[in-house]
Design a protein around this motif. Sequence first.
Motif, PDB file in Angstrom:
ATOM      1  N   LEU A 156     -10.567  11.015  -5.049  1.00  0.00           N
ATOM      2  CA  LEU A 156     -10.437   9.949  -3.648  1.00  0.00           C
ATOM      3  C   LEU A 156     -10.950   8.812  -3.977  1.00  0.00           C
ATOM      4  O   LEU A 156     -10.321   7.898  -3.639  1.00  0.00           O
ATOM      5  CB  LEU A 156     -11.257  10.792  -2.792  1.00  0.00           C
ATOM      6  N   ASN A 157     -12.159   8.838  -4.658  1.00  0.00           N
ATOM      7  CA  ASN A 157     -12.802   7.342  -4.821  1.00  0.00           C
ATOM      8  C   ASN A 157     -12.069   6.395  -5.677  1.00  0.00           C
ATOM      9  O   ASN A 157     -11.968   5.378  -5.631  1.00  0.00           O
ATOM     10  CB  ASN A 157     -14.136   7.392  -5.013  1.00  0.00           C
ATOM     11  N   LEU A 158     -11.430   6.917  -6.699  1.00  0.00           N
ATOM     12  CA  LEU A 158     -10.744   6.423  -7.587  1.00  0.00           C
ATOM     13  C   LEU A 158      -9.106   5.780  -7.178  1.00  0.00           C
ATOM     14  O   LEU A 158      -8.979   4.698  -7.418  1.00  0.00           O
ATOM     15  CB  LEU A 158     -10.444   7.018  -9.168  1.00  0.00           C
ATOM     16  N   ALA A 159      -8.895   6.515  -6.186  1.00  0.00           N
ATOM     17  CA  ALA A 159      -7.547   6.474  -5.414  1.00  0.00           C
ATOM     18  C   ALA A 159      -7.859   5.169  -4.463  1.00  0.00           C
ATOM     19  O   ALA A 159      -6.749   4.348  -4.416  1.00  0.00           O
ATOM     20  CB  ALA A 159      -7.147   7.515  -4.754  1.00  0.00           C
TER      21      ALA A 159
ATOM     22  N   ALA B   3      -5.877   1.640  -4.666  1.00  0.00           N
ATOM     23  CA  ALA B   3      -5.213   1.135  -3.607  1.00  0.00           C
ATOM     24  C   ALA B   3      -5.695  -0.043  -3.075  1.00  0.00           C
ATOM     25  O   ALA B   3      -5.123  -1.285  -2.554  1.00  0.00           O
ATOM     26  CB  ALA B   3      -4.945   2.220  -2.448  1.00  0.00           C
ATOM     27  N   GLU B   4      -6.991  -0.332  -2.948  1.00  0.00           N
ATOM     28  CA  GLU B   4      -7.824  -1.348  -2.286  1.00  0.00           C
ATOM     29  C   GLU B   4      -7.643  -2.659  -3.324  1.00  0.00           C
ATOM     30  O   GLU B   4      -7.568  -3.823  -2.962  1.00  0.00           O
ATOM     31  CB  GLU B   4      -9.247  -1.230  -1.978  1.00  0.00           C
ATOM     32  N   GLY B   5      -7.429  -2.425  -4.505  1.00  0.00           N
ATOM     33  CA  GLY B   5      -7.266  -3.451  -5.570  1.00  0.00           C
ATOM     34  C   GLY B   5      -5.993  -3.961  -5.232  1.00  0.00           C
ATOM     35  O   GLY B   5      -5.620  -5.318  -5.580  1.00  0.00           O
TER      36      GLY B   5
ATOM     37  N   LYS C  50       0.781   4.404   1.142  1.00  0.00           N
ATOM     38  CA  LYS C  50       1.868   4.545  -0.168  1.00  0.00           C
ATOM     39  C   LYS C  50       1.259   4.448  -1.595  1.00  0.00           C
ATOM     40  O   LYS C  50       1.487   5.225  -2.460  1.00  0.00           O
ATOM     41  CB  LYS C  50       2.920   3.554  -0.330  1.00  0.00           C
ATOM     42  N   ASP C  51       0.215   3.284  -1.818  1.00  0.00           N
ATOM     43  CA  ASP C  51      -0.426   3.277  -2.858  1.00  0.00           C
ATOM     44  C   ASP C  51      -1.521   4.477  -3.238  1.00  0.00           C
ATOM     45  O   ASP C  51      -1.502   4.899  -4.350  1.00  0.00           O
ATOM     46  CB  ASP C  51      -1.105   1.993  -2.937  1.00  0.00           C
ATOM     47  N   VAL C  52      -1.955   4.898  -2.262  1.00  0.00           N
ATOM     48  CA  VAL C  52      -2.854   6.184  -2.351  1.00  0.00           C
ATOM     49  C   VAL C  52      -1.915   7.320  -2.767  1.00  0.00           C
ATOM     50  O   VAL C  52      -2.267   8.069  -3.681  1.00  0.00           O
ATOM     51  CB  VAL C  52      -3.598   6.681  -1.137  1.00  0.00           C
TER      52      VAL C  52
END
Length: 319
Positions: free
Chosen positions: A302-305, A309-311, A170-172
């Motif tokens: 994708l890498n910024l998403a 999300a991981e943050g 959901k965050d992505v």
Amino acid sequence: MTENPIRETEHTTTVQAPAEVAYALVADVSRWPETFPPTVHAEIVEREGDAELIRLWATANGTAKTWTSRRGHDPRQLKVTFRQERSQHPVGGMGGAWVVEPLSDTSCRVRLLHDFHAATDDPADLDWISRAVDRNSASELAALKAAAEATGSQELLTFDDTVTVEGSGKDVYDFLNEAQLWRERLPHVARVSLEEDEPGLQILEMDTRTKDGSTHTTRSVRVCSSATSIVYKQIVLPALMTLHTGRWLIEERDGGGVSVTSRHTVRINTENITAVLGEDATLATAREFVRTALSGNSLATLNLAKTYAEGIAGERKRP
């Protein structure tokens, strides 16, 4: 039954390809976004025998619309009938048929029939629908003719880029869906404008920076399915492409986290290759150039998403 006036239209084209080839393109809605310029996305909701319910997202007179239609397939007569089950204003109802008539073993005539009425008795609404039907029918028949007559060139290419994210899908999805924030979040986006009059149906316009510092403008219609998928089609394209459709796909992974894929389908504009890339450029050059550019932007997004999300996932784990 409606008391508003019903208007009927017929549009035709002659195709230098076997009737079965043209019919197959009409019958398979999964190929419509690649074949027909107005179609952004198409899904089969249900199917039983020769009957199916489909949902379409498409442009009409510059706006984005979605509706569902019942279709009946008659492969022996090379005919597909359709009737909108849920129309969008100002359309009160619409139906018709695709009819493919063999002229020889290698040519056919395609007839596209419509009958429709407006949701109101305002003549301006009926005229608006007529203009949309005329414009889309001409566009669709020209595109069908071009697709049926194509001989397996290498102009069309599809490719994926995927990253794994140790975080919430959901965050992505929120990162990808909230494109109005991309100017602040994505370094290759110089300007962004997002319209969303209907939830999940967006019109996104962007100025994107290239490696040489120049920018190009794109305009896309996006169909957003909560937390799983965003499908889009560019309706204003860079000079090297005549088609660009894409999908952001978010899939749960065994053991946690998600895989996020960016998929592109592109058709190269062969007439502009040398003008854009130089006199020595070939179709292979153009394919590689487009793939490198699109993959670069996709992977950056994708890498910024992933970081986003991981943050958030990390914040949630903190006591």
